[in-house]
Design a protein around this motif. Sequence first.
Motif, PDB file in Angstrom:
ATOM      1  N   TRP A  85      -4.748   7.097  16.048  1.00 21.83           N
ATOM      2  CA  TRP A  85      -4.445   7.615  14.721  1.00 21.83           C
ATOM      3  C   TRP A  85      -5.520   8.610  14.266  1.00 21.83           C
ATOM      4  O   TRP A  85      -5.989   8.588  13.140  1.00 21.83           O
ATOM      5  N   TYR A 138      -7.515   0.022  -4.809  1.00 22.08           N
ATOM      6  CA  TYR A 138      -6.612   0.740  -3.884  1.00 22.08           C
ATOM      7  C   TYR A 138      -7.228   0.779  -2.491  1.00 22.08           C
ATOM      8  O   TYR A 138      -6.535   0.600  -1.491  1.00 22.08           O
ATOM      9  N   MET A 173      -0.366  13.573   2.479  1.00 23.42           N
ATOM     10  CA  MET A 173      -1.636  12.913   2.110  1.00 23.42           C
ATOM     11  C   MET A 173      -2.841  13.519   2.825  1.00 23.42           C
ATOM     12  O   MET A 173      -3.933  13.561   2.273  1.00 23.42           O
ATOM     13  N   PHE A 174      -2.637  14.012   4.063  1.00 22.25           N
ATOM     14  CA  PHE A 174      -3.798  14.489   4.839  1.00 22.25           C
ATOM     15  C   PHE A 174      -3.586  15.862   5.461  1.00 22.25           C
ATOM     16  O   PHE A 174      -4.424  16.307   6.227  1.00 22.25           O
ATOM     17  N   SER A 200       0.355   5.861  -4.220  1.00 20.19           N
ATOM     18  CA  SER A 200       0.906   6.477  -3.001  1.00 20.19           C
ATOM     19  C   SER A 200       2.206   7.206  -3.295  1.00 20.19           C
ATOM     20  O   SER A 200       2.700   7.955  -2.455  1.00 20.19           O
ATOM     21  N   TYR A 213       7.325   9.497   8.531  1.00 23.45           N
ATOM     22  CA  TYR A 213       5.887   9.295   8.691  1.00 23.45           C
ATOM     23  C   TYR A 213       5.181  10.648   8.777  1.00 23.45           C
ATOM     24  O   TYR A 213       4.109  10.847   8.202  1.00 23.45           O
ATOM     25  N   TYR A 242      -7.753  12.868  -0.601  1.00 30.49           N
ATOM     26  CA  TYR A 242      -7.311  11.472  -0.539  1.00 30.49           C
ATOM     27  C   TYR A 242      -8.435  10.530  -0.169  1.00 30.49           C
ATOM     28  O   TYR A 242      -8.634   9.492  -0.795  1.00 30.49           O
ATOM     29  N   PHE A 282      -5.652  -0.463   1.007  1.00 30.33           N
ATOM     30  CA  PHE A 282      -5.550   0.440   2.164  1.00 30.33           C
ATOM     31  C   PHE A 282      -6.187  -0.211   3.393  1.00 30.33           C
ATOM     32  O   PHE A 282      -5.602  -0.239   4.484  1.00 30.33           O
ATOM     33  N   HIS A 316      -3.266  12.740  14.578  1.00 33.84           N
ATOM     34  CA  HIS A 316      -2.193  13.000  13.587  1.00 33.84           C
ATOM     35  C   HIS A 316      -2.783  13.407  12.236  1.00 33.84           C
ATOM     36  O   HIS A 316      -2.068  13.825  11.332  1.00 33.84           O
ATOM     37  N   GLY A 332       0.807  -1.222   0.000  1.00 32.80           N
ATOM     38  CA  GLY A 332       0.000   0.000   0.000  1.00 32.80           C
ATOM     39  C   GLY A 332       0.831   1.257   0.000  1.00 32.80           C
ATOM     40  O   GLY A 332       0.659   2.146  -0.825  1.00 32.80           O
TER      41      GLY A 332
HETATM   42  O1  LIG Z   1      -4.056   7.672   9.536  1.00 31.54           O
HETATM   43  C1  LIG Z   1      -4.323   6.553   8.723  1.00 31.54           C
HETATM   44  C2  LIG Z   1      -3.105   6.121   7.954  1.00 31.54           C
HETATM   45  C3  LIG Z   1      -2.174   5.252   8.548  1.00 31.54           C
HETATM   46  C4  LIG Z   1      -1.075   4.770   7.797  1.00 31.54           C
HETATM   47  C5  LIG Z   1      -0.872   5.178   6.482  1.00 31.54           C
HETATM   48  C6  LIG Z   1      -1.792   6.103   5.911  1.00 31.54           C
HETATM   49  C7  LIG Z   1      -2.910   6.544   6.633  1.00 31.54           C
HETATM   50  O2  LIG Z   1      -1.602   6.581   4.608  1.00 31.54           O
HETATM   51  C8  LIG Z   1      -0.224   6.638   4.256  1.00 31.54           C
HETATM   52  C9  LIG Z   1       0.361   5.256   4.287  1.00 31.54           C
HETATM   53  O3  LIG Z   1       1.724   5.296   3.925  1.00 31.54           O
HETATM   54  C10 LIG Z   1      -0.406   4.311   3.424  1.00 31.54           C
HETATM   55  C11 LIG Z   1      -0.915   4.517   2.149  1.00 31.54           C
HETATM   56  C12 LIG Z   1      -1.594   3.428   1.576  1.00 31.54           C
HETATM   57  C13 LIG Z   1      -1.762   2.237   2.256  1.00 31.54           C
HETATM   58  C14 LIG Z   1      -1.251   2.070   3.540  1.00 31.54           C
HETATM   59  C15 LIG Z   1      -0.559   3.138   4.131  1.00 31.54           C
HETATM   60  O4  LIG Z   1       0.006   3.209   5.387  1.00 31.54           O
HETATM   61  C16 LIG Z   1       0.264   4.623   5.664  1.00 31.54           C
HETATM   62  O5  LIG Z   1      -2.480   1.375   1.462  1.00 31.54           O
HETATM   63  C17 LIG Z   1      -2.805   2.077   0.272  1.00 31.54           C
HETATM   64  O6  LIG Z   1      -2.178   3.336   0.339  1.00 31.54           O
END
Ligand SMILES: OCc1ccc2c(c1)OC[C@]1(O)c3cc4c(cc3O[C@H]21)OCO4
Length: 350
Positions: A251, A157, A311-312, A119, A304, A147, A161, A254, A113
């Motif tokens: 989570w 996707y 992304m957010f 991503s 991180y 996002y 996720f 953040h 992911g």
């Molecule tokens: O706060 C929630 C949250 C927690 C972790 C993550 C998030 C969001 O998005 C970024 C990330 O790097 C990410 C992006 C992804 C994914 C997993 C994934 O782990 C990471 O699967 C598809 O795209």
Amino acid sequence: SELYHAQIHLYKHIYNFVSSMALKSAVELGIADAIHNHGKPMTLPELASSLKLHPSKVNILYRFLRLLTHNGFFAKTTVKSNGEEEETAYVLTPSSKLLVSGKSTCLSSVVKGALHPISLDLWGVSKKWFHEDKEQTLFECATGENYWDFLNKDSDYLSIFQDAMAADSRLFKLAIQENKHVFEGLESLVDVAGGTGGVAKLIHEAFPHIKCTVFDQPQVVGNLTGNENLNFVSGDMFKSVPSADAVLLKWVLHDWNDELSLKILKKSKEAISHKGKDGKVIIIDISIDDNSDDHGLTELQLEYDVVMLTMFLGKERTKKEWEKLIYDAGFSRYKITPICGFKSLIEVYP
Ligand SMILES: OCc1ccc2c(c1)OC[C@]1(O)c3cc4c(cc3O[C@H]21)OCO4
């Protein structure tokens, strides 16, 4: 000399992505599974045939394994094949044991992911993002979409996720078992922005007597029904949070800036006020330790932070930032417990 060390440092950072991509290839090929299922050290030819690679690809596999072994994902040993000469064979390490599918500790879905093209593609417009005048994520700058809206439109996707979030939740289960004292004595808990209840179910399994409420927006929990000790309530966490002995924010903070995080914490404080000093808010998020001497851990936490930002527009907070936020929200004390290696469980008391 300093010039040579600087060049090594610079080139290492240019090509860091190759190690990430080699890891992604190892997950896609299923190398960890092949070695795990082989049940003993596995030679290169055995691995290549198990992965059904064309003979021309055996040496390519060797070069990837050499990098991955150097990076601590596999280890080399020797085996005596048909009784005489010794042959090099590969075994798993603690890191690649996290890539064995089917185990509760499997994090392969996070690799897939986080390193999925969707991503990564957002990084193509970072210069434009820095120079524009509006506040939006790098993802929105690249795709024109929020996002979360995008995620809910692209089913492939989205499932990747969700698998990644589920994988992380399974490891959170181990963290709960290691920190039972945090939950003991609670009669009720509300999981704010708890989504479809993955975490609440884990807590309910571990502590059946705690009345768990999953609190999220109507479109997330509106049509979910629970049972006598696990129920779903919809609402707006910026307006009010259902009262309970403890409020869980895993989570969540953040994903929000300080002003909005303060609002969520104040509403959470109201929700536990019936319990007086015994009420608590449990925050699960990264806490960056400013004076940590673990360079690698801090590097991961800062990476991180940038991922959440792009992304957010979210952020990871340092210990000092958490303290300020917690006191500004009117709480009197807090306790930080490291969990899952790079995250923290922060108990906050009124
Ligand atoms: O706060 C929630 C949250 C927690 C972790 C993550 C998030 C969001 O998005 C970024 C990330 O790097 C990410 C992006 C992804 C994914 C997993 C994934 O782990 C990471 O699967 C598809 O795209």
